[in-house]
Design an enzyme around this catalytic site. Structure first.
Site, PDB file in Angstrom:
ATOM      1  N   ASP A  31     -11.940  39.532 -30.942  1.00 29.21           N
ATOM      2  CA  ASP A  31     -11.341  38.236 -31.284  1.00 29.21           C
ATOM      3  C   ASP A  31     -12.066  37.072 -30.612  1.00 29.21           C
ATOM      4  O   ASP A  31     -11.944  35.925 -31.030  1.00 29.21           O
ATOM      5  CB  ASP A  31      -9.857  38.217 -30.894  1.00 29.21           C
ATOM      6  CG  ASP A  31      -9.196  36.940 -31.381  1.00 29.21           C
ATOM      7  OD1 ASP A  31      -9.135  36.757 -32.606  1.00 29.21           O
ATOM      8  OD2 ASP A  31      -8.798  36.116 -30.548  1.00 29.21           O
ATOM      9  N   GLY A  40      -9.549  31.796 -34.450  1.00 31.48           N
ATOM     10  CA  GLY A  40     -10.646  32.272 -35.294  1.00 31.48           C
ATOM     11  C   GLY A  40     -10.326  32.319 -36.779  1.00 31.48           C
ATOM     12  O   GLY A  40     -11.078  31.812 -37.618  1.00 31.48           O
ATOM     13  N   LEU A  41      -9.177  32.916 -37.148  1.00 28.72           N
ATOM     14  CA  LEU A  41      -8.864  33.088 -38.564  1.00 28.72           C
ATOM     15  C   LEU A  41      -8.696  31.726 -39.234  1.00 28.72           C
ATOM     16  O   LEU A  41      -9.198  31.476 -40.332  1.00 28.72           O
ATOM     17  CB  LEU A  41      -7.577  33.923 -38.718  1.00 28.72           C
ATOM     18  CG  LEU A  41      -7.125  34.136 -40.155  1.00 28.72           C
ATOM     19  CD1 LEU A  41      -8.172  34.927 -40.928  1.00 28.72           C
ATOM     20  CD2 LEU A  41      -5.795  34.873 -40.202  1.00 28.72           C
ATOM     21  N   ASP A  62       0.813  -1.219   0.000  1.00 26.21           N
ATOM     22  CA  ASP A  62       0.000   0.000   0.000  1.00 26.21           C
ATOM     23  C   ASP A  62       0.845   1.267   0.000  1.00 26.21           C
ATOM     24  O   ASP A  62       0.309   2.358  -0.191  1.00 26.21           O
ATOM     25  CB  ASP A  62      -0.937   0.013   1.212  1.00 26.21           C
ATOM     26  CG  ASP A  62      -2.346  -0.393   0.804  1.00 26.21           C
ATOM     27  OD1 ASP A  62      -2.534  -0.704  -0.377  1.00 26.21           O
ATOM     28  OD2 ASP A  62      -3.240  -0.390   1.657  1.00 26.21           O
TER      29      ASP A  62
END
Ligand code: SF4
Length: 551
Positions: A292, A427-428, A36
């Site tokens: 943006d 995004g672009l 353990d």
């Protein structure tokens, strides 16, 4: 029995270890079989601690079971106290030891050790890690504060007693622990935030506290419950016994930090915070408003985490980033009610489960564009080809970063904005890939800011075109695989039993849909076809389905 491959939480004694290892001057004797000690690695490798956790294991073996295991427990306890001289001692069992019923806590209680002993009873077969941590912290405080309990009927101290005493208000920060998500930096962030509002920190616990510090808990004017999974029961008990009010808003996200400050000022009778503080102190409100971020609006996000982080993430996603939350769930059964309520506000039904396959299935069905989850969801999202950010434990070593990376407060909101937006296509690029689908490098699913290559599925779809240019289509035709090659180029959606068949023009129309929402459109169209008894999905059916679902 439950067939389990991955588990979100460890057994409850790992939660107890988290409390012991987070604190100083506390030792834990754990009756457990040989092996353990693996749990040490959680602290020395994932948390990268420079010392072993303060845990003594009895590490019994098969041959010990024929002898006196209780004697082994007593010997281990005595040796641990002599060697480490702790201020307080936790004594408990792991799952296997629970079966042999040696009652180590009771044994320790009868040994006159000269230190407070906390007998942990953690049912390993019905409870899990976070419950174990919460129970341990609660029992430890109960033991240490026993002598200070006010007599019944004693009037509650007023939360604004600080004014009468001529000092600044002070609060406890409760819940941060090792193996929690970003607790180290959250404490720093919240301490700074409170300092700016003229509030002192009395005790932070369990992280960094000693048993002697816990004795000072009732001196605070309020308790801030930063991580309800770990500190919820303790805060409720302190409220009941000592009358200390609890601030329950968890300050993750700009809106939540604002509400947290407002709640604090009400509880402590302070002046309300400035309305524009968030705009002055965090960049997140402006970043998410700037143009943006417009393309983030309506992005479909699936959230699965511990309850605290799942609820916080859902609010940030819906209210601060303009995402659409399409799935919300947790593995924290103790706080399922709160997650259900948060999901209901979003018109969803919460997913409460600790089965990662059920989560993966729900994720696939919701067809999100972003997954916010734990380490498990990172793996599932990778398999499904969906961008993902980790927002909660269980975590891997990369989520214990060297740099400052809180989730709470103003800076936490900045960190969240960056880390959630980062996995998404910019995004672009999203716009250009939607317009020009035949680029050899910027193929569908490609996210150039992550410096990743073309996703495998798109690469496979692209290859037959290259082969055709190289003139190998003749070879393909010769061995009868031309049709197969053409099919590979089209990468048709898989048809499962009971679903309609896609016609060639239907497939072509489907491919015009931007890849990150294509999965959702495909599922919707197939559902529409099934509901309307349509056997073949043509372009017209696809647009009918689109019109149907956008009603
Ligand atoms: S006692 Fe529990 S934690 Fe330890 S090895 Fe057995 S099952 Fe795992």
């Amino acid at each position: 029995m439950e067939l389990t491959l991955w588990t979100y939480e460890g057994p409850p004694h790992v939660g107890a270890m988290r409390i012991a290892a987070s604190m100083e001057g506390l030792h834990y004797v754990l009756h457990a079989p040989q092996g353990d000690t693996y749990a040490d690695l959680l602290f020395t490798m994932i948390e990268r601690r420079d010392r072993r956790p303060p845990v003594t294991y009895t590490t019994f073996q098969a041959r010990d079971l024929g002898g006196d295991t209780a004697e082994l427990v007593k010997r281990s306890i005595q040796q641990a106290v002599d060697r480490f001289q702790p201020e307080a001692l936790l004594v408990g069992e792991s799952c296997t030891a629970e079966l042999i019923q040696d009652q180590p806590g009771a044994l320790a209680g009868g040994m006159n050790l000269g230190v407070p002993v906390v007998n942990l009873e953690l049912p390993a077969y019905s409870k899990k890690e976070n419950w174990g941590a919460a129970e341990t912290l609660y029992q430890l405080c109960r033991t240490l504060l026993r002598e200070q309990l006010p007599a019944p009927g004693t009037p509650r101290p007023s939360p604004d007693r600080w004014r009468a005493e001529g000092r600044r208000p002070r609060v406890n920060l409760l819940g941060p622990s090792l193996l929690g998500f970003r607790c180290r930096d959250d404490i720093k962030e919240i301490r700074g935030l409170l300092g700016e509002h003229g509030i002192d920190v009395n005790v932070v616990a369990p992280m960094g506290a000693r048993p002697a510090d816990l004795v000072r808990l009732p001196e605070a004017d309020a308790n801030v419950c930063l991580y309800p999974e770990v500190a919820g029961p303790l805060c409720s008990w302190l409220e009941r016994q000592f009358g200390t009010p609890v601030v329950r808003t968890v300050p993750i996200g700009v809106g939540a930090t604002r509400r947290f400050l407002a709640e604090l000022s009400t509880v402590l009778d302070l002046e309300a915070p400035e309305a524009n503080e968030a705009d002055l102190r965090s960049r997140m409100p402006w970043y998410s408003r700037s143009v943006d971020s417009t393309y983030l609006t309506g992005k479909r996000v699936f959230i699965f985490a511990d309850a605290t982080h799942a609820i916080a993430a859902a609010r940030i996603a819906a209210d601060e980033l303009g995402f659409t939350v399409v799935g919300l769930g947790t593995y924290s059964r103790e706080l399922a009610r709160e997650v259900r309520a948060a999901a209901k506000e979003l018109g969803l039904e919460a997913l409460i489960t600790d089965d990662y396959l059920a989560v993966e299935k729900a994720m696939g069905e919701a067809a999100p564009e972003l997954v916010l989850g734990t380490q498990m969801e990172r793996h599932s999202a990778k398999r499904l080809g969906i961008p993902c950010a980790v927002i909660s434990a269980p975590l891997h070593v990369q989520d214990v970063p060297a740099r400052y990376a809180p989730q709470m407060g103003w800076e936490g909101a900045n960190v969240i904005f960056d880390s959630w937006v980062h996995p998404l296509m910019m995004g672009l690029e999203e716009h250009l890939i939607g317009m020009f689908r035949h680029d050899f490098e910027f193929v569908e699913g490609h996210r150039s800011h992550l410096a990743e290559g073309a996703p495998p599925r798109q690469a496979a779809a692209h290859e037959p075109d290259v082969a055709a240019v190289a003139g190998s289509s003749m070879a393909a035709a010769a061995n009868g695989t031309a049709a197969a090659g053409a099919t590979a180029t089209l990468a048709p959606p898989t048809v499962t039993e009971g679903t309609a068949v896609w016609s060639a023009d239907g497939e072509a129309a489907l491919r015009k849909i931007p890849f990150f929402v294509r999965g959702k459109v495909k599922t919707n169209t197939e559902t529409f076809a099934r509901d309307h008894g349509v056997a073949a999905i043509t372009e017209e059916v696809l647009y009918d389905a689109k019109a149907h679902y956008s009603k």
